[in-house]
Design a protein around this motif. Sequence first.
Motif, mmCIF file in Angstrom:
data_model
loop_
_atom_site.group_PDB
_atom_site.id
_atom_site.type_symbol
_atom_site.label_atom_id
_atom_site.label_comp_id
_atom_site.label_asym_id
_atom_site.label_seq_id
_atom_site.Cartn_x
_atom_site.Cartn_y
_atom_site.Cartn_z
ATOM 1 N N ARG A 142 11.909 -12.801 33.781
ATOM 2 C CA ARG A 142 12.788 -12.455 34.050
ATOM 3 C C ARG A 142 13.548 -13.291 35.275
ATOM 4 O O ARG A 142 14.739 -13.494 35.151
ATOM 5 C CB ARG A 142 12.696 -11.064 34.860
ATOM 6 C CG ARG A 142 13.896 -10.045 35.500
ATOM 7 C CD ARG A 142 13.728 -9.070 36.393
ATOM 8 N NE ARG A 142 13.415 -9.755 37.707
ATOM 9 C CZ ARG A 142 12.179 -9.536 38.373
ATOM 10 N NH1 ARG A 142 11.519 -8.788 38.197
ATOM 11 N NH2 ARG A 142 12.365 -10.171 39.644
ATOM 12 N N ILE A 201 19.008 -8.091 32.102
ATOM 13 C CA ILE A 201 17.706 -7.820 31.701
ATOM 14 C C ILE A 201 17.429 -6.545 30.918
ATOM 15 O O ILE A 201 16.703 -6.615 29.479
ATOM 16 C CB ILE A 201 16.740 -7.437 32.961
ATOM 17 C CG1 ILE A 201 16.746 -8.604 33.990
ATOM 18 C CG2 ILE A 201 15.418 -7.017 32.667
ATOM 19 C CD1 ILE A 201 16.170 -9.976 33.280
ATOM 20 N N ARG A 260 11.548 -2.567 29.029
ATOM 21 C CA ARG A 260 12.168 -3.294 30.337
ATOM 22 C C ARG A 260 11.171 -3.382 31.472
ATOM 23 O O ARG A 260 11.167 -4.270 32.269
ATOM 24 C CB ARG A 260 13.466 -2.351 30.379
ATOM 25 C CG ARG A 260 14.401 -3.051 31.589
ATOM 26 C CD ARG A 260 15.712 -2.319 31.595
ATOM 27 N NE ARG A 260 15.497 -0.971 32.034
ATOM 28 C CZ ARG A 260 16.366 -0.189 32.696
ATOM 29 N NH1 ARG A 260 17.185 -0.857 33.338
ATOM 30 N NH2 ARG A 260 15.914 1.147 32.732
ATOM 31 N N PHE A 318 9.240 -6.514 32.947
ATOM 32 C CA PHE A 318 9.909 -7.710 33.342
ATOM 33 C C PHE A 318 9.965 -7.528 35.110
ATOM 34 O O PHE A 318 10.384 -8.410 35.529
ATOM 35 C CB PHE A 318 11.464 -7.648 32.756
ATOM 36 C CG PHE A 318 11.695 -8.267 31.678
ATOM 37 C CD1 PHE A 318 11.644 -9.681 31.372
ATOM 38 C CD2 PHE A 318 11.917 -7.294 30.643
ATOM 39 C CE1 PHE A 318 11.536 -9.979 30.154
ATOM 40 C CE2 PHE A 318 12.084 -7.736 29.182
ATOM 41 C CZ PHE A 318 11.830 -9.141 29.108
ATOM 42 N N TYR A 319 9.333 -6.367 35.450
ATOM 43 C CA TYR A 319 9.340 -6.059 36.860
ATOM 44 C C TYR A 319 8.027 -6.072 37.535
ATOM 45 O O TYR A 319 7.033 -6.004 36.971
ATOM 46 C CB TYR A 319 10.130 -4.982 37.167
ATOM 47 C CG TYR A 319 11.652 -4.954 36.969
ATOM 48 C CD1 TYR A 319 12.462 -5.469 37.586
ATOM 49 C CD2 TYR A 319 11.849 -4.252 35.588
ATOM 50 C CE1 TYR A 319 14.049 -5.518 37.309
ATOM 51 C CE2 TYR A 319 13.463 -4.367 35.014
ATOM 52 C CZ TYR A 319 14.237 -5.208 35.889
ATOM 53 O OH TYR A 319 15.527 -4.918 35.476
#
Length: 152
Positions: free
Chosen positions: A59, A35, A46, A49-50
């Motif tokens: 993701r 990722i 980044r 993506f969570y």
Amino acid sequence: MRITAAQRIQNENRIRAAMDRLLRGEIPPGGGCDIKTLALAAGVDRTAFYGSRPYAHLRTEFEHRLAQLQQAGEVLDPKVAQIERLKTEIEKLKKSLAQANSTIQELTDTRNQALSRIAAQHEEIQRLRTGHTTDINITRLPSARQKIIGPC
């Protein structure tokens, strides 16, 4: 600052293009098939993506496609391939070391038994040599150095 729907679609397209490149094995130097590298290649943060962030579904899609490729036996990331090879080599070396330790223990036990037997035999020989010198019924044989004189 919120992004527009058009910017979001554009970002998703960049992420999907980067995802396709990574899954084809086009991994940039110093990166991996993960990722972090995907976010860097797509130019997206980044953290997006969570959790409930806007690209969390991408993701999940990336991880699913990566898992499918790995189940098919394809290794995309040279680091992962090296890690797997080294893990296999470590297991082989551990087995070899265990076998060597087992053999060493067996040989040590055999040596100790042999030394114990030799010591017991030596003590018995010493006891036999010194213990019966006063007995009348025992005749001492001459050693190999003494010449036996007898009738000719």
